[in-house]
Write a protein that holds these residues in place. Structure first.
Motif, mmCIF file in Angstrom:
data_model
loop_
_atom_site.group_PDB
_atom_site.id
_atom_site.type_symbol
_atom_site.label_atom_id
_atom_site.label_comp_id
_atom_site.label_asym_id
_atom_site.label_seq_id
_atom_site.Cartn_x
_atom_site.Cartn_y
_atom_site.Cartn_z
ATOM 1 N N ALA A 118 4.175 6.862 -38.167
ATOM 2 C CA ALA A 118 5.335 7.058 -38.645
ATOM 3 C C ALA A 118 5.855 8.492 -38.508
ATOM 4 C CB ALA A 118 5.482 6.693 -40.161
ATOM 5 N N GLN A 119 4.926 9.398 -38.548
ATOM 6 C CA GLN A 119 4.930 10.857 -38.487
ATOM 7 C C GLN A 119 5.437 11.073 -36.600
ATOM 8 O OE1 GLN A 119 5.509 13.080 -40.898
ATOM 9 N NE2 GLN A 119 6.303 14.302 -39.149
ATOM 10 N N ILE A 120 4.640 10.242 -35.773
ATOM 11 C CA ILE A 120 4.968 10.635 -34.452
ATOM 12 C C ILE A 120 6.342 10.189 -34.196
ATOM 13 C CG2 ILE A 120 4.154 9.386 -32.276
ATOM 14 C CD1 ILE A 120 1.345 9.425 -33.349
ATOM 15 N N ILE A 121 6.630 9.018 -34.648
ATOM 16 C CA ILE A 121 8.251 8.587 -34.476
ATOM 17 C C ILE A 121 9.077 9.467 -35.015
ATOM 18 C CG2 ILE A 121 9.903 6.892 -35.048
ATOM 19 C CD1 ILE A 121 7.610 4.600 -34.871
ATOM 20 N N LYS A 122 8.813 10.124 -36.116
ATOM 21 C CA LYS A 122 9.986 11.239 -36.436
ATOM 22 C C LYS A 122 9.787 12.418 -35.507
ATOM 23 C CE LYS A 122 9.862 12.493 -40.968
ATOM 24 N NZ LYS A 122 9.278 12.853 -42.210
ATOM 25 N N THR A 123 8.639 12.930 -35.208
ATOM 26 C CA THR A 123 8.501 13.986 -34.222
ATOM 27 C C THR A 123 9.303 13.915 -32.938
ATOM 28 O OG1 THR A 123 6.571 14.495 -35.198
ATOM 29 C CG2 THR A 123 6.893 15.593 -32.870
ATOM 30 N N ILE A 124 9.201 12.506 -32.362
ATOM 31 C CA ILE A 124 9.921 12.238 -31.082
ATOM 32 C C ILE A 124 11.279 11.766 -31.149
ATOM 33 C CG2 ILE A 124 7.459 11.789 -30.132
ATOM 34 C CD1 ILE A 124 8.390 8.727 -29.826
ATOM 35 N N TRP A 125 11.728 11.601 -32.540
ATOM 36 C CA TRP A 125 13.162 10.880 -32.705
ATOM 37 C C TRP A 125 14.227 11.682 -31.884
ATOM 38 C CZ3 TRP A 125 14.048 6.357 -34.678
ATOM 39 C CH2 TRP A 125 15.304 5.941 -34.947
ATOM 40 N N PRO A 126 14.472 12.964 -31.774
ATOM 41 C CA PRO A 126 15.453 13.388 -30.959
ATOM 42 C C PRO A 126 15.592 12.589 -29.484
ATOM 43 C CG PRO A 126 14.347 15.163 -32.083
ATOM 44 C CD PRO A 126 13.596 14.090 -32.275
ATOM 45 N N SER A 127 14.533 12.208 -28.839
ATOM 46 C CA SER A 127 14.726 11.516 -27.523
ATOM 47 C C SER A 127 14.299 10.069 -27.777
ATOM 48 C CB SER A 127 13.596 12.278 -26.852
ATOM 49 O OG SER A 127 13.862 13.550 -26.339
ATOM 50 N N ILE A 128 14.349 9.331 -28.717
ATOM 51 C CA ILE A 128 13.896 8.172 -28.981
ATOM 52 C C ILE A 128 14.670 7.198 -27.850
ATOM 53 C CG2 ILE A 128 15.326 7.291 -30.981
ATOM 54 C CD1 ILE A 128 11.712 6.732 -30.691
ATOM 55 N N ARG A 129 16.083 7.492 -27.517
ATOM 56 C CA ARG A 129 16.862 6.491 -26.878
ATOM 57 C C ARG A 129 16.504 6.972 -25.384
ATOM 58 N NH1 ARG A 129 22.689 7.170 -29.486
ATOM 59 N NH2 ARG A 129 21.802 7.647 -31.602
ATOM 60 N N ASN A 130 15.698 7.797 -24.996
ATOM 61 C CA ASN A 130 15.438 8.066 -23.708
ATOM 62 C C ASN A 130 14.847 6.796 -23.064
ATOM 63 O OD1 ASN A 130 13.198 9.088 -21.418
ATOM 64 N ND2 ASN A 130 14.300 11.059 -21.723
ATOM 65 N N VAL A 131 15.028 6.520 -21.890
ATOM 66 C CA VAL A 131 14.437 5.220 -21.454
ATOM 67 C C VAL A 131 12.849 5.418 -21.038
ATOM 68 C CG1 VAL A 131 15.049 5.662 -19.068
ATOM 69 C CG2 VAL A 131 14.758 3.293 -19.778
ATOM 70 N N HIS A 132 12.561 6.569 -20.782
ATOM 71 C CA HIS A 132 10.987 6.900 -20.564
ATOM 72 C C HIS A 132 10.149 6.719 -21.826
ATOM 73 C CE1 HIS A 132 11.751 7.815 -16.588
ATOM 74 N NE2 HIS A 132 12.783 8.693 -16.683
ATOM 75 N N ILE A 133 10.856 7.027 -22.929
ATOM 76 C CA ILE A 133 10.343 7.184 -24.059
ATOM 77 C C ILE A 133 10.216 5.714 -24.795
ATOM 78 C CG2 ILE A 133 10.467 7.846 -26.645
ATOM 79 C CD1 ILE A 133 9.827 10.177 -24.835
ATOM 80 N N MET A 134 11.302 5.116 -24.605
ATOM 81 C CA MET A 134 11.189 3.581 -25.030
ATOM 82 C C MET A 134 9.989 2.831 -24.206
ATOM 83 S SD MET A 134 14.966 2.432 -25.952
ATOM 84 C CE MET A 134 15.944 3.302 -24.680
ATOM 85 N N ALA A 135 10.293 3.102 -22.693
ATOM 86 C CA ALA A 135 9.313 2.442 -22.080
ATOM 87 C C ALA A 135 7.606 2.783 -22.319
ATOM 88 C CB ALA A 135 9.350 2.597 -20.635
#
Length: 145
Positions: A118-135
């Motif tokens: 959950a903390q990892i998700i919070k850390t990367i949250w600003p770019s969560i919609r980035n297609v590379h991040i989602m993939a």
């Protein structure tokens, strides 16, 4: 023979010039500078940005999460240090994102507790919609099955 030696020396010129930062977020700035990439390129706008975010968030992780952060950083930097010197900044970005899934998994993501995840998700949250991040996220989850 001289040409082969010269080719080998230039193959990873930026990596060797940046080796002093091999476990430091500054590695990404060094690579960007060596490759003449802008601050909007992957090394600075993503690599360094999230490297620093993880450092800032370190105290929010368990001991296992802290080890994972250190191992992922080492893995991603080691992977980038093997890139061919003639990659463009765009090619470098594509190649760097390919290293995220194996680095996350090999560094023990699958064995982390739900709070660290959950903390990892919070850390990367600003770019969560980035297609590379989602993939990458989907591929990490698949690898953990």
């Amino acid at each position: 023979m001289k040409w082969i030696a010269l080719a080998l020396l230039t193959f990873n010129a930026f990596a060797s010039d940046c080796s002093q930062y091999e476990n430091d977020c500054e590695y990404y700035s060094c690579v960007a500078e060596a490759k003449h990439c802008s601050d909007a390129s992957y090394p600075v706008s993503f690599g360094k940005r999230y490297c620093l975010r993880y450092v800032e968030q370190m105290n929010n992780f368990s001991d296992a999460g802290k080890v994972w952060i250190e191992e992922v950083r080492k893995c991603l930097i080691k992977d980038m240090s093997t890139f061919e010197n003639d990659l463009s900044c765009v090619q470098l970005r594509k190649r760097a994102f390919k290293g995220h899934v194996p680095c996350y998994v090999e560094s023990g993501y699958c064995n982390l507790g739900w709070r660290d995840k959950a903390q990892i998700i919070k850390t990367i949250w600003p770019s969560i919609r980035n297609v590379h991040i989602m993939a990458s996220g989907i591929n990490v989850l698949r690898a953990c099955r």
